[in-house]
Design a protein around this motif. Sequence first.
Motif, PDB file in Angstrom:
ATOM      1  N   LYS A  57      -1.112  21.591  33.997  1.00  0.00           N
ATOM      2  CA  LYS A  57      -1.487  21.127  35.335  1.00  0.00           C
ATOM      3  C   LYS A  57      -2.631  21.991  35.869  1.00  0.00           C
ATOM      4  O   LYS A  57      -2.841  23.106  35.393  1.00  0.00           O
ATOM      5  CB  LYS A  57      -0.294  21.249  36.279  1.00  0.00           C
ATOM      6  CG  LYS A  57       0.806  20.261  35.953  1.00  0.00           C
ATOM      7  CD  LYS A  57       1.970  20.448  36.917  1.00  0.00           C
ATOM      8  CE  LYS A  57       3.220  19.822  36.345  1.00  0.00           C
ATOM      9  NZ  LYS A  57       4.421  20.606  36.659  1.00  0.00           N
ATOM     10  N   ASP A  58      -3.306  21.492  36.906  1.00  0.00           N
ATOM     11  CA  ASP A  58      -4.424  22.236  37.496  1.00  0.00           C
ATOM     12  C   ASP A  58      -4.059  23.689  37.788  1.00  0.00           C
ATOM     13  O   ASP A  58      -4.778  24.613  37.403  1.00  0.00           O
ATOM     14  CB  ASP A  58      -4.889  21.586  38.816  1.00  0.00           C
ATOM     15  CG  ASP A  58      -5.717  20.335  38.550  1.00  0.00           C
ATOM     16  OD1 ASP A  58      -5.892  20.002  37.354  1.00  0.00           O
ATOM     17  OD2 ASP A  58      -6.166  19.702  39.521  1.00  0.00           O
ATOM     18  N   ASP A  59      -2.927  23.880  38.464  1.00  0.00           N
ATOM     19  CA  ASP A  59      -2.597  25.252  38.870  1.00  0.00           C
ATOM     20  C   ASP A  59      -2.274  26.126  37.660  1.00  0.00           C
ATOM     21  O   ASP A  59      -2.510  27.326  37.664  1.00  0.00           O
ATOM     22  CB  ASP A  59      -1.484  25.279  39.929  1.00  0.00           C
ATOM     23  CG  ASP A  59      -0.214  24.634  39.415  1.00  0.00           C
ATOM     24  OD1 ASP A  59      -0.271  23.933  38.381  1.00  0.00           O
ATOM     25  OD2 ASP A  59       0.841  24.836  40.045  1.00  0.00           O
ATOM     26  N   GLU A  60      -1.763  25.498  36.600  1.00  0.00           N
ATOM     27  CA  GLU A  60      -1.498  26.274  35.387  1.00  0.00           C
ATOM     28  C   GLU A  60      -2.811  26.721  34.732  1.00  0.00           C
ATOM     29  O   GLU A  60      -2.934  27.849  34.244  1.00  0.00           O
ATOM     30  CB  GLU A  60      -0.696  25.439  34.384  1.00  0.00           C
ATOM     31  CG  GLU A  60       0.765  25.272  34.764  1.00  0.00           C
ATOM     32  CD  GLU A  60       1.502  24.422  33.724  1.00  0.00           C
ATOM     33  OE1 GLU A  60       2.429  24.952  33.095  1.00  0.00           O
ATOM     34  OE2 GLU A  60       1.127  23.240  33.547  1.00  0.00           O
ATOM     35  N   THR A  99     -12.610  28.010  35.951  1.00  0.00           N
ATOM     36  CA  THR A  99     -11.654  27.002  36.424  1.00  0.00           C
ATOM     37  C   THR A  99     -12.268  25.611  36.548  1.00  0.00           C
ATOM     38  O   THR A  99     -11.538  24.643  36.721  1.00  0.00           O
ATOM     39  CB  THR A  99     -11.045  27.439  37.771  1.00  0.00           C
ATOM     40  OG1 THR A  99     -12.107  27.768  38.648  1.00  0.00           O
ATOM     41  CG2 THR A  99     -10.161  28.663  37.586  1.00  0.00           C
ATOM     42  N   ILE A 127      -5.697  27.147  36.268  1.00  0.00           N
ATOM     43  CA  ILE A 127      -6.296  28.163  37.140  1.00  0.00           C
ATOM     44  C   ILE A 127      -5.591  29.504  36.952  1.00  0.00           C
ATOM     45  O   ILE A 127      -6.219  30.555  36.810  1.00  0.00           O
ATOM     46  CB  ILE A 127      -6.260  27.693  38.612  1.00  0.00           C
ATOM     47  CG1 ILE A 127      -7.250  26.517  38.771  1.00  0.00           C
ATOM     48  CG2 ILE A 127      -6.604  28.823  39.576  1.00  0.00           C
ATOM     49  CD1 ILE A 127      -7.035  25.699  40.026  1.00  0.00           C
ATOM     50  N   ASP A 128      -4.272  29.441  36.889  1.00  0.00           N
ATOM     51  CA  ASP A 128      -3.495  30.663  36.721  1.00  0.00           C
ATOM     52  C   ASP A 128      -3.789  31.327  35.365  1.00  0.00           C
ATOM     53  O   ASP A 128      -3.961  32.544  35.281  1.00  0.00           O
ATOM     54  CB  ASP A 128      -2.004  30.323  36.836  1.00  0.00           C
ATOM     55  CG  ASP A 128      -1.171  31.572  36.875  1.00  0.00           C
ATOM     56  OD1 ASP A 128      -1.452  32.424  37.744  1.00  0.00           O
ATOM     57  OD2 ASP A 128      -0.259  31.721  36.040  1.00  0.00           O
ATOM     58  N   ALA A 134     -10.986  22.563  34.628  1.00  0.00           N
ATOM     59  CA  ALA A 134      -9.894  21.713  35.128  1.00  0.00           C
ATOM     60  C   ALA A 134     -10.414  20.382  35.667  1.00  0.00           C
ATOM     61  O   ALA A 134      -9.633  19.510  36.062  1.00  0.00           O
ATOM     62  CB  ALA A 134      -9.108  22.459  36.209  1.00  0.00           C
ATOM     63  N   THR A 169      -7.404  32.871  35.604  1.00  0.00           N
ATOM     64  CA  THR A 169      -7.559  34.010  36.519  1.00  0.00           C
ATOM     65  C   THR A 169      -6.694  35.189  36.085  1.00  0.00           C
ATOM     66  O   THR A 169      -7.064  36.336  36.297  1.00  0.00           O
ATOM     67  CB  THR A 169      -7.233  33.626  37.976  1.00  0.00           C
ATOM     68  OG1 THR A 169      -5.950  33.006  37.994  1.00  0.00           O
ATOM     69  CG2 THR A 169      -8.254  32.655  38.529  1.00  0.00           C
TER      70      THR A 169
END
Lengths: 448, 448
Positions: free
Chosen positions: A271-274, A427, A276-277, A430, A280
């Motif tokens: 997923k997007d947040d995964e 990022t 990004i995480d 994504a 980063t």
Amino acid sequence: MTLEEKILARIKPSPEEKKKLEEVASELLEKVSKAARTLEVSDIIPKLVGSAARNTWISGTHDLDIFISFPADTSRDDLENNGLLIAREVAKEGENIEERYAEHPYLNMHYGGFDVDLVPCFAVDSASEIISAVDRTPFHNEFIKMAIPGREDDVLIMKQFMKGTGTYGSELRTQGFSGYLTELLTIHYGSFRNTLRNACNWKPGLTIDMLEHGSIKHKDPLVVIDPTDPKRNVAAALSMNQFARFIDAAREYTEEPTEEFFFPKQKKAMKDDEIIDMITSRRSSFVAICFTPPDLVDDILYPQLDKMEHSVRSLFEEYEFQVLNSGYWVNEEAMILIELTTSQLPLVKKHRGPPVWAYGHAKGFKDKYIGSDELFSLYLEDGFYVADIRRKFSTAKELLEGRMHHCSLGKHLGKAVESGFTVLENTDIAKINDPGFRRFLRKWEQGK
Amino acid sequence: MTLEEKILARIKPSPEEKKKLEEVASELLEKVSKAARTLEVSDIIPKLVGSAARNTWISGTHDLDIFISFPADTSRDDLENNGLLIAREVAKEGENIEERYAEHPYLNMHYGGFDVDLVPCFAVDSASEIISAVDRTPFHNEFIKMAIPGREDDVLIMKQFMKGTGTYGSELRTQGFSGYLTELLTIHYGSFRNTLRNACNWKPGLTIDMLEHGSIKHKDPLVVIDPTDPKRNVAAALSMNQFARFIDAAREYTEEPTEEFFFPKQKKAMKDDEIIDMITSRRSSFVAICFTPPDLVDDILYPQLDKMEHSVRSLFEEYEFQVLNSGYWVNEEAMILIELTTSQLPLVKKHRGPPVWAYGHAKGFKDKYIGSDELFSLYLEDGFYVADIRRKFSTAKELLEGRMHHCSLGKHLGKAVESGFTVLENTDIAKINDPGFRRFLRKWEQGK
């Protein structure tokens, strides 16, 4: 019921499935003979080869390899012309007929629910006298049919284990174990279990020569001398990493056997947040080169993607960007993804020149840099002149935009990249929503 | 008047200055003899040695080296005791008397406007039989006095050229050319001009053996066999970089001789905006370690600063920070200044483990990392396990604060650093206002 029995129950063709295959195969062999008679081509022999002929096919894979064997003294022209004439005659009742090319042309079609290859070959006396690469197959067929009885189930389980662990298939995309190699290993070690047990202790350079007739040194990680050809290594296409991956999987399985090895769960798309995480938290720099892939068969596309990945890595390293990891992914779009320690280098770059005592070179070096706009400073270090100069490409993006066209790329990908590519950083990757891409990114979480 | 004549006019002592020196020297030699008589020490011979004795001293340098020569069979205790007794007796009329130590104690004082060393030594038969290192000096003196006549002015010019180009002095701070070495080179090549002309083509390994009696192989950049001792290289203290710097300066001067080589203009202290501009234009990272320097003589302080600079570089390199340049500066404060490509590394670090086929090590590696908090990912690369793990120190500052105390430092600087240091980064170094520091920073503009 053991785990392996359970797996077998899922992959072994049922009597009905087998009967169906045998019927279609017989029909096709009969049609080949008939077509030869109609076309007045004499002395050909139709043969069923491949896993269908050896009882080592996995339920659901409906491939039939029908070889049309011509006398060894047939001319190559006659073989190609008459072979295709016969194949076309047989294919009159097939669908999706396609002429394909290996060393010589053959026909592929769909027939009665099967994916059928109709392949002309020469009936040579031994596998060491082959005229075309496919001439070897009938010899493999004979050897396996002779040696396999009683071990067919072990081959099935072994094939499924390799599929599940990503090591099955000798095509250039995978560089793993071919069907024939899998059969030979199972025959050599006697069973699935015993093959894995032995594989735990494999080391590069291992040579398996069942007939003790090998006549050539090979440098591949694994050497399995072809029982039908003393000069040939059946495992020549196996890469070091697939060799290693199989050893690793064998140990893991031996320690704790689970169904997952045979039927791994499909990874979830990140997923997007995964994404990004992931990026980063590593605090490294991700650089993606995206382009439209040309329409090519896998055996041409994948080696070119592989070459491109290596060329881009080399480009970065040449310009002092440090590459941590890389990979490629292809679907509707294609991407080479590179992880760098940083995508931004200092503007200053140390350039070591000649030693002071090389008078002529020393003069040339100083004349070139002193007073030049590129120069930050010029000094001596360990007896050598060193110029701290302005770096030409200090960001990854500038480098790609300025030098990508100098990369050594395969013919087709070269053209594709020439007609345009985009660079995504960190990022921004994504922005790509393809679930296949987002599964590919799990590579950066392997083993966690 | 040629340039060199002009220089000579500035540096050659006037007849009055010479006369003054000769008078003071005679007075002191007389005082030594008298003191020996008073103290009932017999058989000593007072000697004037060094550049004062050889007519190779530069106007304004008022150094007198008075040796008190004892018979070779004197015990070391007697030499030290009686030597110091005589020196103290002589020093009664001197000022700022200091006992100093080389291999044995000697006295330094100010007397009649001169900086005087009173040094006891053994009168051995030849320089190859010396008991203490200083015993060699009288032999050097004899040789130079014999060979120098007519070339004194060339030596003066050569010394000034070396002073101006920063290559004069064999002490550990400079690692350049000693006075004796300068005299020998000038004698060997015959003149200042001819020495420079030859130096343009010097290469490491050059051996000058005027008496063709050298008896040992030396590995130094320049080898000048001592005419008074076949085993000794007079240029042993010359570093590779000073050797190279002299060659470079010789060529530059030969091409375009100017007064600057002898009397360089002092660099201007960098202004704030110059410092900021220098750092931001390079886009690298500057890291300064600042501490209070202990009160030490140069020959102890500088080697320790040098060692510290190297230790800090090694520390950075061990933890994967790339060092571009470095230096140290010392005055009221001391600083090791390091220029890095970047002071911030990614958090992820590639850690290559054993190859898959090293079964035991492979298991240990996987057991250590799988499930660990430090792990980002674990995968195979070229048959090896690789773990992408969390880096312990991802910024230069964290590394220094966490590991500086593990650096191998000299005894005195070790203590100084232990009692505290501060880290300044990038343009923060402009917080230091010392003009010496701001001149030192011009190192980053050399050759521009």
